[in-house]
Design a protein around this motif. Structure first.
Motif, PDB file in Angstrom:
ATOM      1  N   PHE A   1      -6.393 -47.305   6.681  1.00  0.00           N
ATOM      2  CA  PHE A   1      -5.552 -47.510   7.853  1.00  0.00           C
ATOM      3  C   PHE A   1      -4.552 -48.640   7.596  1.00  0.00           C
ATOM      4  O   PHE A   1      -4.866 -49.626   6.924  1.00  0.00           O
TER       5      PHE A   1
ATOM      6  N   GLN B   1     -11.195 -47.198  13.724  1.00  0.00           N
ATOM      7  CA  GLN B   1      -9.919 -47.537  13.079  1.00  0.00           C
ATOM      8  C   GLN B   1     -10.077 -48.710  12.110  1.00  0.00           C
ATOM      9  O   GLN B   1      -9.104 -49.396  11.791  1.00  0.00           O
TER      10      GLN B   1
ATOM     11  N   HIS C   1      -7.245 -39.053  12.007  1.00  0.00           N
ATOM     12  CA  HIS C   1      -8.120 -39.939  11.246  1.00  0.00           C
ATOM     13  C   HIS C   1      -9.389 -39.225  10.799  1.00  0.00           C
ATOM     14  O   HIS C   1      -9.894 -38.337  11.488  1.00  0.00           O
TER      15      HIS C   1
ATOM     16  N   LEU D   1      -2.953 -43.818   9.485  1.00  0.00           N
ATOM     17  CA  LEU D   1      -3.225 -43.646   8.070  1.00  0.00           C
ATOM     18  C   LEU D   1      -2.099 -44.235   7.222  1.00  0.00           C
ATOM     19  O   LEU D   1      -0.920 -44.106   7.553  1.00  0.00           O
TER      20      LEU D   1
END
Length: 281
Positions: free
Chosen positions: A7, A110, A161, A211
């Motif tokens: 991330f 995340q 994700h 991403l």
């Protein structure tokens, strides 16, 4: 050598600041579900907690009467709004044993180094301290995933994700050193008139694509995705989207906690138990 980030950390901070500047409460329904589930699990624990960390504080919706709550968020605006500090979950600055309860709702999906983050959370807990977490897990956003796949059949790109399923979540708790780990899942179903409504919610809750390998979706591909999303609508013209909320429960190890029985420590053998069992007529 450290693994490369999945991330984009800077983009994550910017997206959270953008959500804080927008109409965040209108899009906060998933965090509300997570906090409700966490509070329900907390109410089943017959003890009080004095020093609490709200990790991923957003707008400090979490309130626990009688507790001192430290707030922390990876976004500057949410951290400032909640009266907390800006931190990333896999770089926690807190001392070992600083808290007897850590709660995290809506951010752990995340995090680049989630195993490391969970280990740091466990270290920040006192012995017999409790961790309660929740995040969007595997099986979520199936309608959006299908629409995007149909829109980019020839050259599909990573738009969503990677998601952690409930079994892997339990394994991560064990790997991080938590005692008595439990992972379970609850499903939230939401219906939308258009793909735009869903994307608006994702932006508003700071849950869009972070991403490092992300690329822009062309207007033509977005139009195809919108059409595919609409094609999945029911008779009322609404497309149903699913969010799978994974809940985590783990305790910092302590000698007072129950221990699993040692292998071979049972007083009755399996053969003896079977011999005593009633036989069918």
């Amino acid at each position: 050598m450290n693994a490369p980030d999945i991330f984009d950390r800077a983009a994550r901070r910017r997206r959270r600041d953008r959500a804080a500047a927008g109409d965040y409460p209108r899009h906060a329904f998933l965090r509300a579900v997570m906090l409700d589930g966490i509070v329900e699990r907390l109410e089943a624990v017959k003890r009080s907690f004095a020093n609490v960390l709200d990790l991923g504080s957003f707008e400090a919706e979490l309130m626990l009467p009688g507790a001192r709550i430290a707030r922390a968020d990876p976004g500057f605006a949410f951290a400032a709004r909640s009266g907390g500090v800006q931190v990333e979950e896999d770089h926690l600055p807190f001392a070992d044993g600083a808290f007897d309860l850590v709660i995290s709702a809506g951010v752990l999906d995340q995090v680049n180094d989630l195993p490391g983050a969970l280990s740091l959370i466990r270290r920040s807990l006192r012995p017999d301290g409790l961790f309660l977490g929740a995040f969007v897990g595997a099986g979520s956003l199936g309608a959006l995933r299908t629409a995007l796949r149909n829109a980019e059949q020839e050259r599909p790109a990573a738009r969503l994700h990677p998601q952690i399923d409930v079994r892997a979540a339990g394994d991560l708790l064990m790997r991080a050193g938590f005692a008595l780990p439990v992972a379970d899942v609850e499903t939230v179903n939401v219906s939308y008139r258009s793909i735009g409504g869903l994307l608006d919610d994702l932006r508003g809750m700071a849950a869009t694509n972070l991403l490092t390998t992300r690329s822009a979706l062309t207007r033509a591909a977005l139009a195809r995705a919108a059409a595919a999303f609409a094609d999945a609508a029911d008779a009322d013209g609404r497309t149903h989207e699913t969010f799978e909320i994974v809940f985590l429960t783990g305790w910092s190890p302590d000698d007072s906690q129950p221990k699993p029985a040692r292998r071979g420590s049972g007083s009755t053998s399996l053969a003896a138990a079977l011999a005593q069992a009633p036989r069918p007529d």
